[in-house]
Design an enzyme around this catalytic site. Structure first.
Site, mmCIF file in Angstrom:
data_model
loop_
_atom_site.group_PDB
_atom_site.id
_atom_site.type_symbol
_atom_site.label_atom_id
_atom_site.label_comp_id
_atom_site.label_asym_id
_atom_site.label_seq_id
_atom_site.Cartn_x
_atom_site.Cartn_y
_atom_site.Cartn_z
ATOM 1 N N GLU A 114 35.830 39.587 21.974
ATOM 2 C CA GLU A 114 35.978 38.135 22.002
ATOM 3 C C GLU A 114 34.698 37.502 22.528
ATOM 4 O O GLU A 114 34.052 38.022 23.440
ATOM 5 C CB GLU A 114 37.179 37.740 22.853
ATOM 6 C CG GLU A 114 38.496 38.124 22.209
ATOM 7 C CD GLU A 114 39.720 37.577 22.937
ATOM 8 O OE1 GLU A 114 40.659 37.144 22.244
ATOM 9 O OE2 GLU A 114 39.734 37.580 24.181
ATOM 10 N N CYS A 128 29.321 32.882 25.892
ATOM 11 C CA CYS A 128 29.629 34.080 26.659
ATOM 12 C C CYS A 128 29.818 35.236 25.690
ATOM 13 O O CYS A 128 30.755 35.229 24.889
ATOM 14 C CB CYS A 128 30.891 33.851 27.487
ATOM 15 S SG CYS A 128 31.401 35.275 28.451
ATOM 16 N N CYS A 135 36.230 48.046 29.060
ATOM 17 C CA CYS A 135 35.447 48.124 30.294
ATOM 18 C C CYS A 135 35.906 49.330 31.098
ATOM 19 O O CYS A 135 37.072 49.733 31.022
ATOM 20 C CB CYS A 135 35.620 46.838 31.106
ATOM 21 S SG CYS A 135 34.485 46.689 32.513
ATOM 22 N N CYS A 139 38.082 46.357 37.833
ATOM 23 C CA CYS A 139 38.171 45.388 38.924
ATOM 24 C C CYS A 139 39.609 44.882 39.001
ATOM 25 O O CYS A 139 40.210 44.507 37.988
ATOM 26 C CB CYS A 139 37.201 44.233 38.692
ATOM 27 S SG CYS A 139 35.461 44.768 38.693
ATOM 28 N N CYS A 142 40.760 41.509 37.420
ATOM 29 C CA CYS A 142 40.223 41.200 36.095
ATOM 30 C C CYS A 142 41.113 41.740 34.987
ATOM 31 O O CYS A 142 41.406 42.940 34.942
ATOM 32 C CB CYS A 142 38.821 41.792 35.967
ATOM 33 S SG CYS A 142 38.045 41.527 34.369
ATOM 34 N N GLY A 190 32.989 44.029 29.155
ATOM 35 C CA GLY A 190 32.100 45.136 29.445
ATOM 36 C C GLY A 190 31.108 44.880 30.566
ATOM 37 O O GLY A 190 30.941 43.763 31.058
ATOM 38 N N SER A 222 25.198 39.239 33.820
ATOM 39 C CA SER A 222 26.061 39.422 34.988
ATOM 40 C C SER A 222 26.451 40.891 35.121
ATOM 41 O O SER A 222 26.879 41.521 34.154
ATOM 42 C CB SER A 222 27.319 38.565 34.851
ATOM 43 O OG SER A 222 28.213 38.819 35.923
ATOM 44 N N SER A 244 28.557 39.866 40.212
ATOM 45 C CA SER A 244 29.992 39.694 40.398
ATOM 46 C C SER A 244 30.333 40.273 41.769
ATOM 47 O O SER A 244 30.586 41.467 41.921
ATOM 48 C CB SER A 244 30.741 40.449 39.283
ATOM 49 O OG SER A 244 32.108 40.181 39.310
ATOM 50 N N LEU A 245 30.349 39.428 42.786
ATOM 51 C CA LEU A 245 30.390 39.868 44.188
ATOM 52 C C LEU A 245 31.821 39.935 44.740
ATOM 53 O O LEU A 245 32.350 40.998 45.007
ATOM 54 C CB LEU A 245 29.540 38.939 45.047
ATOM 55 C CG LEU A 245 29.374 39.349 46.506
ATOM 56 C CD1 LEU A 245 28.622 40.665 46.625
ATOM 57 C CD2 LEU A 245 28.668 38.247 47.298
ATOM 58 N N HIS A 246 32.426 38.782 45.011
ATOM 59 C CA HIS A 246 33.846 38.627 45.337
ATOM 60 C C HIS A 246 34.279 39.124 46.705
ATOM 61 O O HIS A 246 35.439 38.917 47.089
ATOM 62 C CB HIS A 246 34.722 39.274 44.266
ATOM 63 C CG HIS A 246 34.304 38.940 42.873
ATOM 64 N ND1 HIS A 246 34.230 37.627 42.429
ATOM 65 C CD2 HIS A 246 33.898 39.732 41.841
ATOM 66 C CE1 HIS A 246 33.814 37.634 41.167
ATOM 67 N NE2 HIS A 246 33.592 38.883 40.803
ATOM 68 N N CYS A 364 36.492 33.592 31.344
ATOM 69 C CA CYS A 364 35.556 34.675 31.609
ATOM 70 C C CYS A 364 36.211 35.732 32.486
ATOM 71 O O CYS A 364 36.850 35.425 33.472
ATOM 72 C CB CYS A 364 34.319 34.109 32.301
ATOM 73 S SG CYS A 364 32.982 35.272 32.467
#
Length: 401
Positions: A114, A128, A135, A139, A142, A190, A222, A244-246, A364
């Site tokens: 997508e 995007c 993937c 995570c 996600c 991915g 990213s 991508s920290l979080h 996203c």
């Protein structure tokens, strides 16, 4: 007595014919080499022919060699025999009430990704793109991570996502003054750094001034933190970096982003600080999804300030939208604002991104394809997280996710 049949000499068995090379996935230098090696173009004319073909593909957006009118007819015929310039199949196209567009693209049997276009983000609009089908990172917040990895995408398949968007936006030729697509973000399906070769080639093609001509400063990659590839990413692509920290500590990040167990925060931050070209004009962006009661306390905000101290950086605060099977909830708006205020006081831009494309599931980090054997009609009923937390709306050329 046992008998072994040798089927290799069965009459009529034809050798496998390799698929034609799609020229859309070649940089100009690669195209020169391929055209020369194929014998279609004389060595002395290969550079000129490659530039002509490249411009037809990426400046004019053609999908048929017959349209390349400044190339000799005989040469066009030979090119058509050996190569391809076709687009992959669009399985589904959706347009949100807010103008966001999403395409489900089939690259081959069971190979679907997508791609999402968000208007009014960056200078004009951002696309995007996906770098893998599925993937491996898993995570925990996600949705995309629940789809197993099928394979990496080729450079041609990555570039095709941009071409399809430009087709739909009527964005040819590429130098239109009123272009709607100004930014590219590798934030789809991915982990881009696990497919860096194809990603780097795609960026070379997308940024080439003879074609699509999107500046590398308007291309953001990213990563969840594949530390050994950060240096190569910067050197090969000169792209803007997003992380991508979080989370601000290893214990929590190990849960949210399991890759952290392999490359913990100390290694990740050292890799970021060494990223080629990092400066106030080329800031790193930290993506931080806001999870209620998990990573949204004021102490976490202060820890984040301490973690990124001294870095030219900004932080995108992304409200989380629950999806089926997720155990997380979005932080309260007041909590997100208070979190951002601490970052702002410390001198870090921390925009809170309004979700975009919710009604077409264009968020996203929440993309899943039909290669998961889930019907697109069923996908529409799922909830997805915010996508527009990707870019500054300013026009200073420092957009990142």
């Amino acid at each position: 007595m046992s008998v072994t049949l040798d089927l290799s000499r069965v009459s009529g068995a034809a050798p496998a014919v390799p698929a034609p090379i799609n020229l859309s996935g070649l940089t100009r230098a690669q195209m020169v080499a391929v055209l020369t090696e194929s014998g279609v173009v004389e060595h002395g004319k290969a550079k000129m022919r490659a530039t002509q073909v490249f411009r037809w593909l990426h400046h004019r957006g053609v999908t048929d060699f017959a349209q390349m009118t400044d190339v000799a007819k005989e040469t066009r015929a030979r090119l058509a025999e050996r190569f391809s310039v076709s687009r992959p199949e669009i399985v589904e196209r959706q347009v949100s009430k807010d103008g966001t567009r999403k395409w489900l693209i089939r690259m081959g049997p069971g190979i679907e990704v997508e791609t999402v276009y968000i208007p009014s983000v960056g200078r004009a609009g951002a696309l995007c793109v996906s770098s893998q089908v599925g993937c491996t990172l898993n995570c925990s917040f996600c949705h995309t991570g629940t789809q197993a990895l099928v394979r990496n995408l080729t450079a041609a398949e990555i570039v095709a996502q941009v071409q399809i968007a430009k087709d739909d936006l009527a964005e040819w030729p590429s130098d239109k003054d009123d272009r709607l697509l100004s930014n590219i973000v590798f934030m789809g399906m991915g982990e881009p750094l696990y497919n860096l070769g194809s990603v780097a080639d795609a960026i070379d093609i997308i940024s080439d001034n003879e074609g699509i001509a999107i500046s590398r400063r308007r291309i953001t990659v990213s990563t969840s933190g594949v530390v050994p590839q950060l240096q190569a990413l910067g050197e090969k692509t000169q792209a803007m970096l997003a992380i991508s920290l979080h989370a601000t500590n290893d214990a929590l990040r190990d849960v949210l982003v399991p890759l952290n167990k392999k490359y913990p925060l100390a290694q990740l931050m050292a890799g970021i600080r060494a990223y080629p070209g990092l400066s106030n004009a080329r800031r790193v962006t930290f993506e931080y999804v806001m999870l209620k009661g998990v990573n949204d306390s004021l102490d976490e905000a202060r820890a984040l300030v301490k973690l990124i101290k001294g870095l030219p950086a900004k932080v995108n605060l992304i409200p989380f939208n629950p999806w089926p099977g997720s155990d997380y909830q979005c932080s309260d708006w007041a909590t997100i604002e208070a979190f951002g205020a601490i970052l702002n006081k410390a001198g870090y831009s921390s925009p809170i991104r309004t979700p975009r494309g919710r009604d077409i599931l264009a968020a996203c980090g929440q993309l899943k394809s039909e290669s998961e054997k889930v019907r697109a009609s069923a996908l529409r009923q799922l909830s997805m997280a915010a996508m527009a937390g990707v870019l500054d709306d300013d026009d200073d050329g420092d957009e990142a996710a």
